[in-house]
Design a protein around this motif. Structure first.
Motif, PDB file in Angstrom:
ATOM      1  N   LEU A  55       0.852  -1.173   0.000  1.00 56.15           N
ATOM      2  CA  LEU A  55       0.000   0.000   0.000  1.00 56.15           C
ATOM      3  C   LEU A  55       0.894   1.231   0.000  1.00 56.15           C
ATOM      4  N   PHE A  56       0.739   2.091  -1.002  1.00 56.26           N
ATOM      5  CA  PHE A  56       1.580   3.278  -1.161  1.00 56.26           C
ATOM      6  C   PHE A  56       3.061   2.905  -1.258  1.00 56.26           C
ATOM      7  N   VAL A 118      -5.129   4.340   7.614  1.00 56.75           N
ATOM      8  CA  VAL A 118      -4.428   3.400   6.737  1.00 56.75           C
ATOM      9  C   VAL A 118      -5.318   2.184   6.469  1.00 56.75           C
ATOM     10  N   VAL A 119      -6.036   1.732   7.499  1.00 55.47           N
ATOM     11  CA  VAL A 119      -6.958   0.601   7.327  1.00 55.47           C
ATOM     12  C   VAL A 119      -8.084   0.988   6.377  1.00 55.47           C
ATOM     13  N   ARG A 123      -9.067  -0.492   2.397  1.00 51.25           N
ATOM     14  CA  ARG A 123     -10.365  -0.975   1.928  1.00 51.25           C
ATOM     15  C   ARG A 123     -10.804  -0.233   0.673  1.00 51.25           C
ATOM     16  N   VAL A 124     -10.595   1.070   0.661  1.00 51.95           N
ATOM     17  CA  VAL A 124     -10.937   1.865  -0.516  1.00 51.95           C
ATOM     18  C   VAL A 124     -10.142   1.399  -1.730  1.00 51.95           C
ATOM     19  N   LEU A 125      -8.860   1.057  -1.489  1.00 50.28           N
ATOM     20  CA  LEU A 125      -7.967   0.656  -2.572  1.00 50.28           C
ATOM     21  C   LEU A 125      -7.972  -0.860  -2.805  1.00 50.28           C
ATOM     22  N   ARG A 126      -8.891  -1.553  -2.131  1.00 48.82           N
ATOM     23  CA  ARG A 126      -9.070  -3.004  -2.308  1.00 48.82           C
ATOM     24  C   ARG A 126      -7.796  -3.786  -2.006  1.00 48.82           C
ATOM     25  N   ARG A 288      -4.984   9.776  -5.587  1.00 50.73           N
ATOM     26  CA  ARG A 288      -4.099   9.476  -6.724  1.00 50.73           C
ATOM     27  C   ARG A 288      -3.988   7.972  -6.945  1.00 50.73           C
ATOM     28  N   GLU A 289      -3.883   7.234  -5.851  1.00 53.04           N
ATOM     29  CA  GLU A 289      -3.783   5.772  -5.968  1.00 53.04           C
ATOM     30  C   GLU A 289      -5.070   5.188  -6.532  1.00 53.04           C
ATOM     31  N   LEU A 290      -6.185   5.805  -6.183  1.00 55.82           N
ATOM     32  CA  LEU A 290      -7.489   5.283  -6.598  1.00 55.82           C
ATOM     33  C   LEU A 290      -7.690   5.357  -8.101  1.00 55.82           C
ATOM     34  N   VAL A 291      -7.125   6.377  -8.740  1.00 54.77           N
ATOM     35  CA  VAL A 291      -7.331   6.542 -10.175  1.00 54.77           C
ATOM     36  C   VAL A 291      -6.273   5.830 -11.004  1.00 54.77           C
ATOM     37  N   ARG A 292      -5.274   5.242 -10.345  1.00 53.74           N
ATOM     38  CA  ARG A 292      -4.266   4.486 -11.079  1.00 53.74           C
ATOM     39  C   ARG A 292      -4.840   3.158 -11.517  1.00 53.74           C
TER      40      ARG A 292
END
Length: 304
Positions: A55-56, A118-119, A123-126, A288-292
């Protein structure tokens, strides 16, 4: 997105006299190299690739608090060393700007999510993490395990008066706990090797560092192995909390992921602006991570 911030200050000065501690075999220190960079992370024997999430760009172990405690106990029983790193929103942001801090945290044997944000982000980033494992909750659980199993502990960090008060209160709560020694967190970089050797000489099984970032992470990266402690855990401002100098947020605030706001309300001038800045940066990072592309977000340590 709110974040539980590890923003408490601790620190520095003199060695407290160690009590009797149960000895255990230890590596010789004379020929041990002193490294300026953290050693590569080594996976635990029973660690499966799918228990670690990326993550990140940070490998985070998908463990519950109970599972993390079990890993620590197993490390003591096996004679292996386990260096623990914790991440929250503020530290994720700092790690992207500080390569040394990033290397120190990712070089730890076990990295857990200290911040609720972070948790939520996982979840948002699966890239789901099971729960928050706070540094202070793990600290208290390990103190209980150490008392029960007759393992010795060493405390490094905080101001001398705070450290003394914290140890006094810990003894009241865990009367059978073996304290191998202690040292405040106000020491010069030049004194760090001698402090690491003193910890090794104390025979401590568990080392807790009550210092702020990045000082504690850098100490662990450079001297963690040299201390000889089976478990090395940086607990941030937890010494201040156990000493009663700083109040921890009520559980309701913790469940809502609002510990950072509780702390900011206690010290608005010092922490308010810092928390708002790092929170905003963390939310932007998640966006930013979500749209990658999905495949760049969801990766596991074993698949890289």
């Amino acid at each position: 997105m709110s974040g539980a911030m590890d923003a408490m200050d601790a620190m520095d000065a003199m060695d407290a006299k160690p009590e009797f501690a149960l000895p255990r075999p230890r590596r010789p220190l004379d020929d041990q190299p002193q490294l300026n960079l953290p050693r590569p992370r080594r996976p635990l024997d029973d660690e499966l690739p799918d228990r670690r999430r990326t993550l990140f760009g940070i490998g985070i172990d998908a463990l519950t608090l109970d599972e993390t405690v079990q890993r620590c106990v197993a490390a003591v029983d096996s004679g292996d060393q386990l260096e623990i790193g914790v991440v929250n929103a503020a530290k994720v942001v700092k790690m992207r700007r500080d390569p040394q801090l990033h290397a120190a945290v990712t070089g730890c044997d076990l990295v857990v999510a200290d911040g609720q944000s972070v948790v939520w982000a996982s979840r948002v980033l699966r890239t789901r993490l099971p729960e928050r494992v706070t540094g202070i909750d793990l600290f208290i659980r390990l103190l209980g395990e150490a008392e029960q199993r007759r393992l010795s502990v060493y405390f490094l960090g905080a101001r001398p008066a705070v450290l003394a008060t914290m140890i006094e209160r810990v003894r009241e709560r865990f009367p059978a706990l073996i304290v191998a020694g202690s040292h405040d967190g106000y020491f010069a970089d030049a004194d760090a090797p001698a402090i690491a050797d003193a910890i090794a000489g104390s025979g401590a099984h568990l080392l807790f560092l009550g210092m702020t970032s990045p000082k504690k992470e850098n100490f662990v990266a450079e001297y963690g192995e040299r201390t000889g402690a089976a478990v090395v855990h940086g607990v941030g401002g937890s010494f201040d909390v156990l000493a009663g100098v700083v109040k921890r947020a009520p559980r309701a605030w913790q469940r809502l992921g609002m510990e950072w706001l509780y702390r900011a309300l206690q010290e608005p001038r010092r922490l308010g602006g810092r928390y708002l800045t790092t929170n905003a940066a963390f939310v932007a990072l998640v966006a930013r991570e979500l749209v990658r592309p999905k495949e760049t977000i969801i990766s596991k340590q074993g698949e890289r």
